[in-house]
Write an enzyme that holds these catalytic residues in place. Structure first.
Site, PDB file in Angstrom:
ATOM      1  N   VAL A  77     -12.724   7.527  -0.271  1.00  0.00           N
ATOM      2  CA  VAL A  77     -11.938   7.706  -1.426  1.00  0.00           C
ATOM      3  C   VAL A  77     -11.911   6.523  -2.312  1.00  0.00           C
ATOM      4  O   VAL A  77     -11.250   6.573  -3.328  1.00  0.00           O
ATOM      5  CB  VAL A  77     -10.376   7.930  -1.033  1.00  0.00           C
ATOM      6  CG1 VAL A  77     -10.391   9.450  -0.364  1.00  0.00           C
ATOM      7  CG2 VAL A  77      -9.757   6.990  -0.037  1.00  0.00           C
ATOM      8  N   SER A 154       4.920   1.269   0.214  1.00  0.00           N
ATOM      9  CA  SER A 154       5.323   0.765   1.254  1.00  0.00           C
ATOM     10  C   SER A 154       6.356  -0.165   0.987  1.00  0.00           C
ATOM     11  O   SER A 154       6.827  -0.588  -0.370  1.00  0.00           O
ATOM     12  CB  SER A 154       3.929  -0.163   1.690  1.00  0.00           C
ATOM     13  OG  SER A 154       4.517  -1.260   2.574  1.00  0.00           O
ATOM     14  N   TYR A 167      -2.424  -6.620   0.809  1.00  0.00           N
ATOM     15  CA  TYR A 167      -1.900  -4.952   1.083  1.00  0.00           C
ATOM     16  C   TYR A 167      -0.519  -4.999   0.238  1.00  0.00           C
ATOM     17  O   TYR A 167      -0.436  -3.921  -0.308  1.00  0.00           O
ATOM     18  CB  TYR A 167      -1.410  -5.058   2.608  1.00  0.00           C
ATOM     19  CG  TYR A 167      -0.917  -3.804   3.025  1.00  0.00           C
ATOM     20  CD1 TYR A 167      -1.852  -2.708   3.051  1.00  0.00           C
ATOM     21  CD2 TYR A 167       0.538  -3.551   3.255  1.00  0.00           C
ATOM     22  CE1 TYR A 167      -1.017  -1.313   3.728  1.00  0.00           C
ATOM     23  CE2 TYR A 167       1.235  -2.537   3.454  1.00  0.00           C
ATOM     24  CZ  TYR A 167       0.313  -1.383   3.775  1.00  0.00           C
ATOM     25  OH  TYR A 167       0.796  -0.085   4.068  1.00  0.00           O
ATOM     26  N   ALA A 168       0.415  -5.896   0.279  1.00  0.00           N
ATOM     27  CA  ALA A 168       1.721  -5.675  -0.684  1.00  0.00           C
ATOM     28  C   ALA A 168       1.063  -5.745  -2.109  1.00  0.00           C
ATOM     29  O   ALA A 168       1.843  -4.845  -2.655  1.00  0.00           O
ATOM     30  CB  ALA A 168       2.553  -6.986  -0.437  1.00  0.00           C
ATOM     31  N   ALA A 169       0.293  -6.312  -2.495  1.00  0.00           N
ATOM     32  CA  ALA A 169      -0.301  -6.397  -3.996  1.00  0.00           C
ATOM     33  C   ALA A 169      -0.555  -4.977  -4.374  1.00  0.00           C
ATOM     34  O   ALA A 169      -0.443  -4.416  -5.277  1.00  0.00           O
ATOM     35  CB  ALA A 169      -1.250  -7.392  -4.390  1.00  0.00           C
ATOM     36  N   SER A 170      -1.514  -4.260  -3.428  1.00  0.00           N
ATOM     37  CA  SER A 170      -2.077  -3.202  -3.421  1.00  0.00           C
ATOM     38  C   SER A 170      -0.848  -1.923  -3.558  1.00  0.00           C
ATOM     39  O   SER A 170      -0.937  -1.231  -4.366  1.00  0.00           O
ATOM     40  CB  SER A 170      -3.226  -2.549  -2.297  1.00  0.00           C
ATOM     41  OG  SER A 170      -2.562  -2.387  -1.120  1.00  0.00           O
ATOM     42  N   LYS A 171       0.284  -2.187  -2.841  1.00  0.00           N
ATOM     43  CA  LYS A 171       1.365  -1.435  -2.823  1.00  0.00           C
ATOM     44  C   LYS A 171       2.002  -1.522  -4.130  1.00  0.00           C
ATOM     45  O   LYS A 171       2.696  -0.275  -4.417  1.00  0.00           O
ATOM     46  CB  LYS A 171       1.998  -1.284  -1.357  1.00  0.00           C
ATOM     47  CG  LYS A 171       1.126  -0.909  -0.225  1.00  0.00           C
ATOM     48  CD  LYS A 171       0.520   0.496  -0.333  1.00  0.00           C
ATOM     49  CE  LYS A 171      -0.125   0.702   0.904  1.00  0.00           C
ATOM     50  NZ  LYS A 171      -0.699   2.278   0.879  1.00  0.00           N
TER      51      LYS A 171
HETATM   52  P1  NAD Z   1      -3.659   5.247   9.786  1.00  0.00           P
HETATM   53  O1  NAD Z   1      -4.753   4.061  10.147  1.00  0.00           O
HETATM   54  O2  NAD Z   1      -3.136   5.880  10.896  1.00  0.00           O
HETATM   55  O3  NAD Z   1      -4.711   6.261   8.972  1.00  0.00           O
HETATM   56  C1  NAD Z   1      -5.376   5.892   7.628  1.00  0.00           C
HETATM   57  C2  NAD Z   1      -6.310   6.796   7.404  1.00  0.00           C
HETATM   58  O4  NAD Z   1      -7.092   6.522   6.264  1.00  0.00           O
HETATM   59  C3  NAD Z   1      -7.516   6.828   8.593  1.00  0.00           C
HETATM   60  O5  NAD Z   1      -7.630   8.102   9.269  1.00  0.00           O
HETATM   61  C4  NAD Z   1      -8.808   6.123   7.754  1.00  0.00           C
HETATM   62  O6  NAD Z   1      -9.899   6.496   8.232  1.00  0.00           O
HETATM   63  C5  NAD Z   1      -8.323   6.703   6.328  1.00  0.00           C
HETATM   64  N1  NAD Z   1      -9.364   5.911   5.719  1.00  0.00           N
HETATM   65  C6  NAD Z   1      -8.974   4.340   5.396  1.00  0.00           C
HETATM   66  N2  NAD Z   1     -10.072   4.254   4.421  1.00  0.00           N
HETATM   67  C7  NAD Z   1     -10.374   5.377   3.845  1.00  0.00           C
HETATM   68  C8  NAD Z   1     -11.549   5.546   2.888  1.00  0.00           C
HETATM   69  N3  NAD Z   1     -12.130   4.494   1.956  1.00  0.00           N
HETATM   70  N4  NAD Z   1     -11.685   6.754   2.410  1.00  0.00           N
HETATM   71  C9  NAD Z   1     -11.330   7.695   3.287  1.00  0.00           C
HETATM   72  N5  NAD Z   1     -10.256   7.635   4.220  1.00  0.00           N
HETATM   73  C10 NAD Z   1     -10.195   6.427   4.577  1.00  0.00           C
HETATM   74  O7  NAD Z   1      -2.682   4.508   8.967  1.00  0.00           O
HETATM   75  P2  NAD Z   1      -1.219   5.170   8.498  1.00  0.00           P
HETATM   76  O8  NAD Z   1      -0.179   4.273   9.024  1.00  0.00           O
HETATM   77  O9  NAD Z   1      -1.363   6.594   8.818  1.00  0.00           O
HETATM   78  O10 NAD Z   1      -1.099   4.846   7.081  1.00  0.00           O
HETATM   79  C11 NAD Z   1      -1.265   6.021   6.130  1.00  0.00           C
HETATM   80  C12 NAD Z   1      -0.709   5.462   4.689  1.00  0.00           C
HETATM   81  O11 NAD Z   1       0.612   4.824   4.680  1.00  0.00           O
HETATM   82  C13 NAD Z   1      -1.326   4.056   4.334  1.00  0.00           C
HETATM   83  O12 NAD Z   1      -1.872   4.113   2.949  1.00  0.00           O
HETATM   84  C14 NAD Z   1      -0.457   2.978   4.637  1.00  0.00           C
HETATM   85  O13 NAD Z   1      -0.930   1.762   3.996  1.00  0.00           O
HETATM   86  C15 NAD Z   1       0.790   3.463   4.364  1.00  0.00           C
HETATM   87  N6  NAD Z   1       1.931   3.188   5.154  1.00  0.00           N
HETATM   88  C16 NAD Z   1       1.856   3.102   6.610  1.00  0.00           C
HETATM   89  C17 NAD Z   1       2.911   2.371   7.088  1.00  0.00           C
HETATM   90  C18 NAD Z   1       2.941   2.216   8.644  1.00  0.00           C
HETATM   91  O14 NAD Z   1       3.831   1.633   9.262  1.00  0.00           O
HETATM   92  N7  NAD Z   1       1.967   2.902   9.267  1.00  0.00           N
HETATM   93  C19 NAD Z   1       3.878   1.871   6.395  1.00  0.00           C
HETATM   94  C20 NAD Z   1       3.843   1.992   4.960  1.00  0.00           C
HETATM   95  C21 NAD Z   1       2.829   2.403   4.528  1.00  0.00           C
END
Ligand code: NAD
Length: 262
Positions: A77, A154, A167-171
């Site tokens: 992506v 986030s 990470y924080a800056a991206s969010k």
């Molecule tokens: P996860 O690691 O379980 O899943 C992330 C998915 O994104 C993976 O399947 C990975 O292969 C895919 N991915 C990564 N880079 C990619 C790319 N370039 N192209 C296509 N796919 C790609 O993580 P998660 O915890 O399910 O996180 C999902 C979202 O939620 C993220 O954006 C994360 O920052 C956000 N988030 C998660 C948490 C948490 O505590 N888990 C908290 C706040 C925000």
């Protein structure tokens, strides 16, 4: 005399029948749970991820009684052409595009003094630039029949998360992009919101590697009093925002953090 306003929404039932959805990060965690939830609610889902095997597991997990479906699509992506291709496949397979859930993301932790530029660029590209790319490619389709975008911010967008500078800056960027698009397209039938989870049990948090000398008093500041959340409960919020139940919600960054920052 008070007036009784009748319910206008039929309850209960699948809320996304006939809708076409694109979900990024669909191979794991919140993205997989979102693909499953939207399909269970009747949507035709294109689940996009780098991880083809993980996408296969998501597709296999869809219960037989689900009224929608999930098609896997391997793509990066953060790649402009790959995003254009994924959107075209979603439009073709779903007869248009109505819902976009930008869930893919990565997390890297390091002392800011040791945070390499390469790591910074990678995190910004995957978390923020990809969200822009997907929104930009999807919007022309959403504008034809109305739609909803749900981005992944986030709690780190609003509260200090130590050792997560990029990470924080991206969010924070995702939150700002969400506000901007919500206003820009409000009058044209597209709602744009973001989820802001705290800690959710996924491979991202399991694989989180804090610096060896990280101060756990500071980490405790970002932990929920009731423990981490589960991906399905986050996906339920995405489904609400995607559906007509969220018809008057736009430009919101919805905190889902088990009371961490209450
Ligand atoms: P996860 O690691 O379980 O899943 C992330 C998915 O994104 C993976 O399947 C990975 O292969 C895919 N991915 C990564 N880079 C990619 C790319 N370039 N192209 C296509 N796919 C790609 O993580 P998660 O915890 O399910 O996180 C999902 C979202 O939620 C993220 O954006 C994360 O920052 C956000 N988030 C998660 C948490 C948490 O505590 N888990 C908290 C706040 C925000």
């Amino acid at each position: 005399m008070a007036e009784l306003v009748p319910l206008t929404t039929p309850l209960p039932g699948p809320r996304l029948t006939g809708r076409s959805a694109l979900v990024t990060g669909g191979a794991s965690g919140i993205g997989a749970a979102t693909a499953l939830r939207l399909a269970a609610e009747g949507a035709t889902v294109l689940a996009v991820d780098l991880d083809g095997e993980g996408l296969g597991r998501t597709v296999a997990a869809l219960p037989a009684e689900a009224t929608g479906g999930i098609t896997p699509h391997v793509a990066d992506v953060s790649d402009e052409d790959a995003v254009a291709g994924a959107v075209a496949v979603a439009v073709e397979g779903g007869g248009g595009l109505h819902v976009v859930a930008n869930i893919a993301g990565i997390l890297r932790a390091a002392h800011t003094t040791e945070h390499s530029l390469q790591m910074w660029d990678q995190v910004i590209r995957v978390n923020l630039t990809s969200t822009f790319l997907v929104c930009r490619a999807a919007l022309p389709h959403l504008l034809t029949g109305g739609g909803a975008i749900i981005n992944s911010a986030s709690t780190s967008a609003s509260f200090g998360h130590p050792w997560m500078a990029a990470y924080a800056a991206s969010k924070g960027g995702v939150a700002a992009l969400t506000h901007t698009l919500a206003v820009e397209y409000a009058k044209r039938g597209v709602r744009v919101n973001a989820i802001a989870p705290g800690s959710v049990r996924t491979s991202m948090t399991k694989g989180l590697d804090f610096p060896a000398d990280a101060d756990f008093d500071l980490i405790a500041r970002i932990m929920s009093p009731i423990g981490p959340g589960d991906p399905a409960s986050v996906a339920a919020v995405v489904a609400l925002l995607a559906s007509d139940d969220g018809a008057h919600i736009s430009g919101e960054i919805i905190r889902i953090d088990g009371g961490t920052h209450a």
